[in-house]
Scaffold this motif. Structure first.
Motif, PDB file in Angstrom:
ATOM      1  N   LEU A 112       0.712  -0.773   0.277  1.00  0.00           N
ATOM      2  CA  LEU A 112      -0.089   0.025   0.158  1.00  0.00           C
ATOM      3  C   LEU A 112       1.171   1.280   0.262  1.00  0.00           C
ATOM      4  O   LEU A 112       1.295   1.467   1.247  1.00  0.00           O
ATOM      5  CB  LEU A 112      -0.903  -0.058   1.069  1.00  0.00           C
ATOM      6  N   TYR A 113       0.538   2.004  -0.701  1.00  0.00           N
ATOM      7  CA  TYR A 113       0.820   2.908  -1.031  1.00  0.00           C
ATOM      8  C   TYR A 113       0.824   4.064  -1.466  1.00  0.00           C
ATOM      9  O   TYR A 113      -0.669   4.101  -2.453  1.00  0.00           O
ATOM     10  CB  TYR A 113       2.636   2.877  -2.113  1.00  0.00           C
ATOM     11  N   LYS A 161       0.408   2.981   6.457  1.00  0.00           N
ATOM     12  CA  LYS A 161       0.906   1.786   7.171  1.00  0.00           C
ATOM     13  C   LYS A 161       0.596   1.274   7.452  1.00  0.00           C
ATOM     14  O   LYS A 161      -0.846   1.419   8.380  1.00  0.00           O
ATOM     15  CB  LYS A 161       2.438   2.528   8.593  1.00  0.00           C
ATOM     16  N   ALA A 162       0.165  -0.001   7.152  1.00  0.00           N
ATOM     17  CA  ALA A 162      -1.408  -1.100   6.644  1.00  0.00           C
ATOM     18  C   ALA A 162      -0.229  -1.627   8.277  1.00  0.00           C
ATOM     19  O   ALA A 162       0.745  -1.883   8.154  1.00  0.00           O
ATOM     20  CB  ALA A 162      -1.501  -2.026   5.930  1.00  0.00           C
ATOM     21  N   ILE A 173      -1.899   7.122   8.256  1.00  0.00           N
ATOM     22  CA  ILE A 173      -1.635   7.921   7.641  1.00  0.00           C
ATOM     23  C   ILE A 173      -1.240   9.953   7.677  1.00  0.00           C
ATOM     24  O   ILE A 173      -1.511   9.690   8.195  1.00  0.00           O
ATOM     25  CB  ILE A 173      -2.213   7.750   6.373  1.00  0.00           C
ATOM     26  N   GLY A 174      -0.060   9.725   6.834  1.00  0.00           N
ATOM     27  CA  GLY A 174       0.589  11.403   8.015  1.00  0.00           C
ATOM     28  C   GLY A 174      -0.124  11.579   6.723  1.00  0.00           C
ATOM     29  O   GLY A 174      -0.560  11.518   5.549  1.00  0.00           O
ATOM     30  N   PRO A 215       4.527   7.762   9.502  1.00  0.00           N
ATOM     31  CA  PRO A 215       3.398   7.721  10.868  1.00  0.00           C
ATOM     32  C   PRO A 215       4.085   5.840  10.719  1.00  0.00           C
ATOM     33  O   PRO A 215       3.024   4.993  10.036  1.00  0.00           O
ATOM     34  CB  PRO A 215       2.202   7.765  11.078  1.00  0.00           C
ATOM     35  N   SER A 216       3.851   5.010  11.974  1.00  0.00           N
ATOM     36  CA  SER A 216       3.787   3.364  11.964  1.00  0.00           C
ATOM     37  C   SER A 216       3.303   3.418  13.494  1.00  0.00           C
ATOM     38  O   SER A 216       2.843   4.388  14.742  1.00  0.00           O
ATOM     39  CB  SER A 216       5.070   3.369  12.241  1.00  0.00           C
ATOM     40  N   LEU A 217       2.051   2.795  13.686  1.00  0.00           N
ATOM     41  CA  LEU A 217       1.280   3.091  14.437  1.00  0.00           C
ATOM     42  C   LEU A 217       1.298   0.553  14.374  1.00  0.00           C
ATOM     43  O   LEU A 217       1.088   0.366  14.153  1.00  0.00           O
ATOM     44  CB  LEU A 217       0.124   2.294  14.420  1.00  0.00           C
ATOM     45  N   LEU A 218       1.688   0.457  16.742  1.00  0.00           N
ATOM     46  CA  LEU A 218       2.788  -0.671  16.426  1.00  0.00           C
ATOM     47  C   LEU A 218       1.469  -0.915  18.062  1.00  0.00           C
ATOM     48  O   LEU A 218       1.992  -0.234  18.893  1.00  0.00           O
ATOM     49  CB  LEU A 218       3.474  -0.977  15.894  1.00  0.00           C
TER      50      LEU A 218
END
Length: 484
Positions: A112-113, A161-162, A173-174, A215-218
């Motif tokens: 995903l881009y 970021k999926a 997403i930013g 961004p990354s969510l983890l």
């Protein structure tokens, strides 16, 4: 613009040739033999291999013509020859295949881009696009799955970021609000095809830069982590000293309200060259982070530009939570690059320890030091006479400095940071020709910098204002990655 096949023919030829590179060609960091590399993308463990995609302009050392490049590895030591796999050749990404992520769904790796499009007046459009990778390595573009930007936001809307949680897919997403404030938005989907906006993630930072990139969510052991790269923070003496920053907040995200109960923003890296990190989980349940060892808008400062290439990626790092902070350490596989022991020490009490043989600046040093009554420790490296860099730890004032002002080539810099007044010092430093990564206090503080010393500027000195005890120290020469 050359085709992907022409780019890859050039790449294969460049890696198969027995070419003599300049003194700054890296051994064990991913860099391209030509062009500009920046953000790591699509990081995933798929088909029993690590897939490392990255932004790549294979034509020049400028931020144009962004392709996605790819290397694969089973062990972070042996890599496939880097190749271009996504090109900006469709209407929805004609001005760049921008950053994004990868997620394994069934027997395919889904990418995903952001597709970047500009008109003749420079107006930007942003499309979130999908491509798939099958187990034979075939990559197929599927086109946009999100072709609109929500009301109230500018076209600076990128870097999805999926991830999957429960039976739903999400991406963070930013974004930039119309008031020119950076933020992150959350989308959800049941099938990875139709996406709906959940909303803006509500943090304590309402006015924290003009754009949040990558961004990354983890979640690690029940703690939610939002990693992002804010642009436009005001420089302070001990924080935010680069043109743009990368960091994180820890806490708990309420998925019903999108309220994020979190602590303070902490920078991930305190050196001169670090941006746009991405995290993924491998088959051993490790959370692995790779960052871009560079910064936007500063290409001309780098000595390798005259040789037709610029920037690299960091070593892969495992991240973990300790004392409500993110710690970082190189993945265990990096130990397999250790070669001969250049020097070692155990139980040595001194005010100075020196090694002048550092194997053409390709080495690792790992040391634990009891500082006894010393409150000032200095480590000179990449030269010890007319040219050198130095790391200064001042435990009396609780400060650290990475000082590259005595390096003759490339940018001169000083980075200051705060440290705790610990009794023992642990340092794990990797020097790779022109790339340095320093992990202090077990990875509590990390500093990454590109440093272009002369090839004969070698050596390392540890000195202090009072006697210290070197409990243990090992210095190894380091081998390099292999590409085939």
């Amino acid at each position: 613009m050359k085709s992907i096949n022409e780019i890859n023919d050039k790449a294969i030829k460049s890696y198969m040739e027995d070419k003599q590179f300049d003194d700054w060609k890296l051994n064990y960091h991913l860099e391209m033999n030509f062009g500009l590399i920046n953000d790591p993308n699509g990081l995933a463990y798929f088909n029993n291999e690590y897939y490392i995609f990255f932004q790549w302009n294979p034509f020049d050392c400028e931020h144009k013509f962004k392709h996605w490049g790819l290397v694969r590895t089973k062990d972070f030591i042996n890599y496939s020859i880097p190749k271009a796999v996504l090109a900006p050749d469709d209407w929805y990404d004609k001005n760049g295949c921008y950053s994004g992520s990868g997620i394994v769904i069934g027997d395919k790796l889904n990418l995903l881009y952001t597709g970047n499009v500009k008109d003749f007046q420079g107006n930007r459009s942003s499309y979130q696009c999908v491509a798939t990778v099958d187990k034979k390595g075939n990559i197929v573009k599927k086109g946009p799955v999100l072709d609109t930007i929500p009301e109230g936001y500018t076209p600076h809307f990128r870097d999805p970021k999926a991830y999957k949680m429960g039976d739903k897919f999400y991406f963070v997403i930013g974004a930039q609000s119309e008031g020119l404030k950076g933020c992150a938005l959350l989308y959800e989907s049941a099938d990875f095809e139709k996406w709906s906006l959940v909303g803006k993630i509500n943090t304590k930072y309402k006015d924290f830069g003009f754009m949040w990139e990558c961004p990354s969510l983890l979640n690690i052991n029940g703690t939610d982590i939002l990693i992002f790269s804010p642009q436009g923070l005001e420089k302070e003496e001990y924080r935010y000293q680069n043109i743009y920053q990368s960091g994180y907040i820890l806490g708990k995200l309420n998925y019903n309200t999108l309220d994020f109960d979190h602590g303070t923003f902490e920078e991930l890296d305190l050196g001169t060259d670090f941006y746009a990190p991405q995290v993924f989980k491998d088959d051993n349940n490790r959370d692995i982070m790779i960052g871009w060892m560079g910064l936007p808008e500063e290409e001309n400062d780098h000595m390798t530009v005259e040789h037709g290439r610029v920037h690299c990626l960091t070593m892969p790092r495992e991240i973990f939570i300790k004392d409500n902070l993110l710690y970082q350490k190189p993945v265990e596989e990096m130990k397999d690059l250790r070669q001969e022991v250049i020097a070692e020490a155990e139980g040595v009490i001194c005010t100075e320890w020196k090694s002048e043989n550092t194997n053409d600046n390709s080495y690792e040093i790992n040391a634990e030091i009891d500082r006894l009554n010393a409150d000032h420790i200095e480590i000179k490296f990449m030269g010890i006479d007319d040219e050198y860099s130095k790391l200064v730890l001042d435990f009396k004032n609780g400060t650290g400095i990475l000082d590259n002002s005595s390096i003759l080539n490339g940018p001169k810099s000083i980075r200051k940071f705060k440290i705790e007044k610990d009794e023992k010092v642990s340092i794990n430093m990797f020097v790779d020709k022109s790339a340095v990564e320093i992990y202090l206090q077990g990875g509590r503080y990390v500093l990454s910098s590109r440093i272009y010393s002369k090839n004969n500027s070698q050596g390392i000195i540890i000195s202090s204002n009072e006697e210290i005890k070197i409990n243990n120290l090992n210095l190894w020469s380091m081998g390099g990655f292999k590409y085939e």
